[in-house]
Design a protein around this motif. Structure first.
Motif, PDB file in Angstrom:
ATOM      1  N   ARG A  33      15.086  -2.705 -23.340  1.00 32.64           N
ATOM      2  CA  ARG A  33      15.734  -4.012 -23.163  1.00 32.64           C
ATOM      3  C   ARG A  33      15.207  -4.748 -21.939  1.00 32.64           C
ATOM      4  O   ARG A  33      15.908  -5.551 -21.315  1.00 32.64           O
ATOM      5  CB  ARG A  33      17.252  -3.830 -23.060  1.00 32.64           C
ATOM      6  N   CYS A  73      13.565  -2.710 -29.655  1.00 33.93           N
ATOM      7  CA  CYS A  73      15.023  -2.537 -29.735  1.00 33.93           C
ATOM      8  C   CYS A  73      15.492  -3.091 -31.072  1.00 33.93           C
ATOM      9  O   CYS A  73      15.098  -4.203 -31.467  1.00 33.93           O
ATOM     10  CB  CYS A  73      15.713  -3.271 -28.585  1.00 33.93           C
ATOM     11  N   GLN A  74      16.304  -2.313 -31.765  1.00 34.44           N
ATOM     12  CA  GLN A  74      16.894  -2.783 -33.020  1.00 34.44           C
ATOM     13  C   GLN A  74      18.047  -3.719 -32.672  1.00 34.44           C
ATOM     14  O   GLN A  74      18.761  -3.501 -31.688  1.00 34.44           O
ATOM     15  CB  GLN A  74      17.417  -1.599 -33.857  1.00 34.44           C
ATOM     16  N   TYR A  84      18.918  -7.664 -40.436  1.00 34.90           N
ATOM     17  CA  TYR A  84      18.654  -6.845 -39.253  1.00 34.90           C
ATOM     18  C   TYR A  84      17.460  -7.451 -38.529  1.00 34.90           C
ATOM     19  O   TYR A  84      16.658  -8.181 -39.136  1.00 34.90           O
ATOM     20  CB  TYR A  84      18.283  -5.457 -39.772  1.00 34.90           C
ATOM     21  N   ARG A  93      10.447   7.401 -28.402  1.00 34.01           N
ATOM     22  CA  ARG A  93      11.120   6.138 -28.759  1.00 34.01           C
ATOM     23  C   ARG A  93      12.466   6.012 -28.049  1.00 34.01           C
ATOM     24  O   ARG A  93      13.231   6.961 -27.993  1.00 34.01           O
ATOM     25  CB  ARG A  93      11.367   6.057 -30.280  1.00 34.01           C
ATOM     26  N   ARG A  94      12.697   4.872 -27.458  1.00 33.61           N
ATOM     27  CA  ARG A  94      13.943   4.575 -26.785  1.00 33.61           C
ATOM     28  C   ARG A  94      14.191   3.102 -27.011  1.00 33.61           C
ATOM     29  O   ARG A  94      13.232   2.334 -27.148  1.00 33.61           O
ATOM     30  CB  ARG A  94      13.787   4.863 -25.273  1.00 33.61           C
ATOM     31  N   SER A  95      15.412   2.636 -27.071  1.00 34.68           N
ATOM     32  CA  SER A  95      15.657   1.196 -27.151  1.00 34.68           C
ATOM     33  C   SER A  95      15.335   0.574 -25.799  1.00 34.68           C
ATOM     34  O   SER A  95      15.914   0.955 -24.782  1.00 34.68           O
ATOM     35  CB  SER A  95      17.118   0.919 -27.529  1.00 34.68           C
ATOM     36  N   GLY A 113      21.379  -5.550 -34.325  1.00 39.00           N
ATOM     37  CA  GLY A 113      22.339  -5.814 -35.403  1.00 39.00           C
ATOM     38  C   GLY A 113      23.317  -6.917 -35.037  1.00 39.00           C
ATOM     39  O   GLY A 113      23.975  -7.488 -35.901  1.00 39.00           O
ATOM     40  N   ALA A 114      23.409  -7.210 -33.732  1.00 40.83           N
ATOM     41  CA  ALA A 114      24.324  -8.256 -33.262  1.00 40.83           C
ATOM     42  C   ALA A 114      23.616  -9.596 -33.375  1.00 40.83           C
ATOM     43  O   ALA A 114      22.839  -9.987 -32.487  1.00 40.83           O
ATOM     44  CB  ALA A 114      24.742  -7.982 -31.823  1.00 40.83           C
ATOM     45  N   GLN A 150      21.165 -12.452 -26.598  1.00 44.31           N
ATOM     46  CA  GLN A 150      20.791 -11.231 -25.849  1.00 44.31           C
ATOM     47  C   GLN A 150      19.496 -11.546 -25.102  1.00 44.31           C
ATOM     48  O   GLN A 150      18.419 -11.603 -25.690  1.00 44.31           O
ATOM     49  CB  GLN A 150      20.655 -10.048 -26.811  1.00 44.31           C
TER      50      GLN A 150
HETATM   51  C1  LIG Z   1      22.291  -0.806 -36.554  1.00 45.32           C
HETATM   52  C2  LIG Z   1      21.939  -0.940 -35.094  1.00 45.32           C
HETATM   53  C3  LIG Z   1      22.217  -2.125 -34.443  1.00 45.32           C
HETATM   54  C4  LIG Z   1      21.876  -2.271 -33.091  1.00 45.32           C
HETATM   55  N1  LIG Z   1      22.074  -3.499 -32.479  1.00 45.32           N
HETATM   56  C5  LIG Z   1      21.732  -3.638 -31.182  1.00 45.32           C
HETATM   57  C6  LIG Z   1      21.880  -4.912 -30.549  1.00 45.32           C
HETATM   58  O1  LIG Z   1      22.266  -5.900 -31.146  1.00 45.32           O
HETATM   59  N2  LIG Z   1      21.527  -4.991 -29.243  1.00 45.32           N
HETATM   60  C7  LIG Z   1      21.045  -3.914 -28.528  1.00 45.32           C
HETATM   61  O2  LIG Z   1      20.748  -4.079 -27.347  1.00 45.32           O
HETATM   62  N3  LIG Z   1      20.880  -2.714 -29.118  1.00 45.32           N
HETATM   63  C8  LIG Z   1      21.199  -2.550 -30.429  1.00 45.32           C
HETATM   64  N4  LIG Z   1      20.975  -1.344 -31.049  1.00 45.32           N
HETATM   65  C9  LIG Z   1      20.378  -0.223 -30.286  1.00 45.32           C
HETATM   66  C10 LIG Z   1      21.413   0.849 -29.939  1.00 45.32           C
HETATM   67  O3  LIG Z   1      22.265   0.382 -28.921  1.00 45.32           O
HETATM   68  C11 LIG Z   1      20.649   2.129 -29.509  1.00 45.32           C
HETATM   69  O4  LIG Z   1      19.910   2.604 -30.613  1.00 45.32           O
HETATM   70  C12 LIG Z   1      21.572   3.196 -28.984  1.00 45.32           C
HETATM   71  O5  LIG Z   1      22.148   2.820 -27.760  1.00 45.32           O
HETATM   72  C13 LIG Z   1      20.846   4.536 -28.803  1.00 45.32           C
HETATM   73  O6  LIG Z   1      19.783   4.416 -27.866  1.00 45.32           O
HETATM   74  P1  LIG Z   1      18.255   4.670 -28.249  1.00 45.32           P
HETATM   75  O7  LIG Z   1      17.877   3.714 -29.373  1.00 45.32           O
HETATM   76  O8  LIG Z   1      17.487   4.405 -27.010  1.00 45.32           O
HETATM   77  O9  LIG Z   1      18.116   6.090 -28.724  1.00 45.32           O
HETATM   78  C14 LIG Z   1      21.284  -1.188 -32.387  1.00 45.32           C
HETATM   79  C15 LIG Z   1      20.992   0.002 -33.067  1.00 45.32           C
HETATM   80  C16 LIG Z   1      21.287   0.120 -34.400  1.00 45.32           C
HETATM   81  C17 LIG Z   1      20.898   1.391 -35.126  1.00 45.32           C
END
Ligand SMILES: Cc1cc2nc3c(=O)[nH]c(=O)nc-3n(C[C@H](O)[C@H](O)[C@H](O)COP(=O)(O)O)c2cc1C
Length: 241
Positions: free
Chosen positions: A60, A202-203, A227, A56-58, A205-206, A148
């Motif tokens: 985009r 991708c999660q 969320y 798992r990775r975020s 929060g923004a 975004q």
């Molecule tokens: C509460 C929360 C809010 C987040 N909001 C955003 C967001 O609005 N946009 C975005 O591109 N990534 C968002 N992320 C993803 C984080 O940037 C990402 O989890 C972090 O950089 C670590 O990378 P990974 O998820 O690949 O391990 C969010 C993650 C969390 C947990």
């Protein structure tokens, strides 16, 4: 002291004030709109939990390709689908403080095979979608999330809201801690399921709270956005990073 510090202090349990409220439960809404029964989730996928955790990775960057209805159904079930029942209680894949399940799921269908783009409410117990509106859900989800851009090429965006009173009945102000924790469990389940299916997530929060609430047709008081999670087919370069 800022509102965050005050919130943390004022919602603390102490030995002389454990803060237990009255018991109660509010049932999930049954909104108007065309109902769309989802296929069963595919639980035969051979990807292991360990692989999903490792991979798992975020993501985009998405290709814009549609996902299947079975993939959609599997992700929604993984997020907080029903796994067992005890009397009138239905327990789910994700834990929930007091088994009160205050978090609701909405889906911006951007590119799902044979499903009209639009905003849908997911009825967890019935495992079906209720159409709230039709239209360009990709743009709507993108705008609601601080523009975004990558969200526009995802296949779905999940919106997690809370019906606050469902948890406040029991936990009073402390409920606000718990609904966010519940949402975190649910969103992580969705992310791991997406990874197991070879998709990216991708999660988010923004987000603009008022715009999300308006898009979903919730009032922001009784029920409000917490969320989002966006999911789609990862573009080649995003797989490599
Ligand atoms: C509460 C929360 C809010 C987040 N909001 C955003 C967001 O609005 N946009 C975005 O591109 N990534 C968002 N992320 C993803 C984080 O940037 C990402 O989890 C972090 O950089 C670590 O990378 P990974 O998820 O690949 O391990 C969010 C993650 C969390 C947990």
């Amino acid at each position: 002291m800022g509102i965050g510090d005050r919130f943390q202090q004022e919602t603390s349990y102490r030995r002389d004030d454990p803060g237990q409220g009255i018991e109660g439960m509010l049932s999930a809404p049954d909104p108007d709109g065309p109902h769309h029964l989802l296929p069963h989730p595919d639980l035969t996928n051979s990807s292991s939990l360990w692989e999903a955790l490792r991979n798992r990775r975020s993501i985009r960057s998405f290709t814009g390709e549609p996902i299947s209805q079975v993939e959609l159904a599997s992700i929604l079930w993984a997020a907080q689908g029903v796994t067992s029942s005890q009397g009138r209680r239905a327990f789910r894949t994700a834990p929930s403080a007091g088994a009160l399940y205050p978090v609701e799921t909405y889906v911006a269908v951007q590119a799902v095979a044979d499903l009209m783009p639009g905003i849908y409410y997911y009825q967890t117990l019935e495992h079906c979608l209720v159409q709230r509106s039709t239209g360009d859900a990709a743009q709507a989800a993108t705008h609601a999330a601080l523009d975004q851009r990558f969200i526009a090429d995802a296949a779905i965006t999940l919106f997690w809201t809370a019906v606050f009173a469902r948890s406040e009945f029991r936990y009073k102000e402390r409920a606000y801690r718990y609904v966010y924790l519940d949402a975190g469990h649910i969103a992580q389940n969705a992310a791991l399921a997406a990874t197991a299916l070879g998709l990216g997530s991708c999660q988010i929060g923004a987000l603009y709270d008022d715009e999300c609430n308006a898009l979903l047709g919730v009032d922001g008081q009784r029920e409000g956005i917490l969320y989002m999670t966006t999911i789609g087919h990862p573009a080649a370069q995003s797989r490599e990073s």
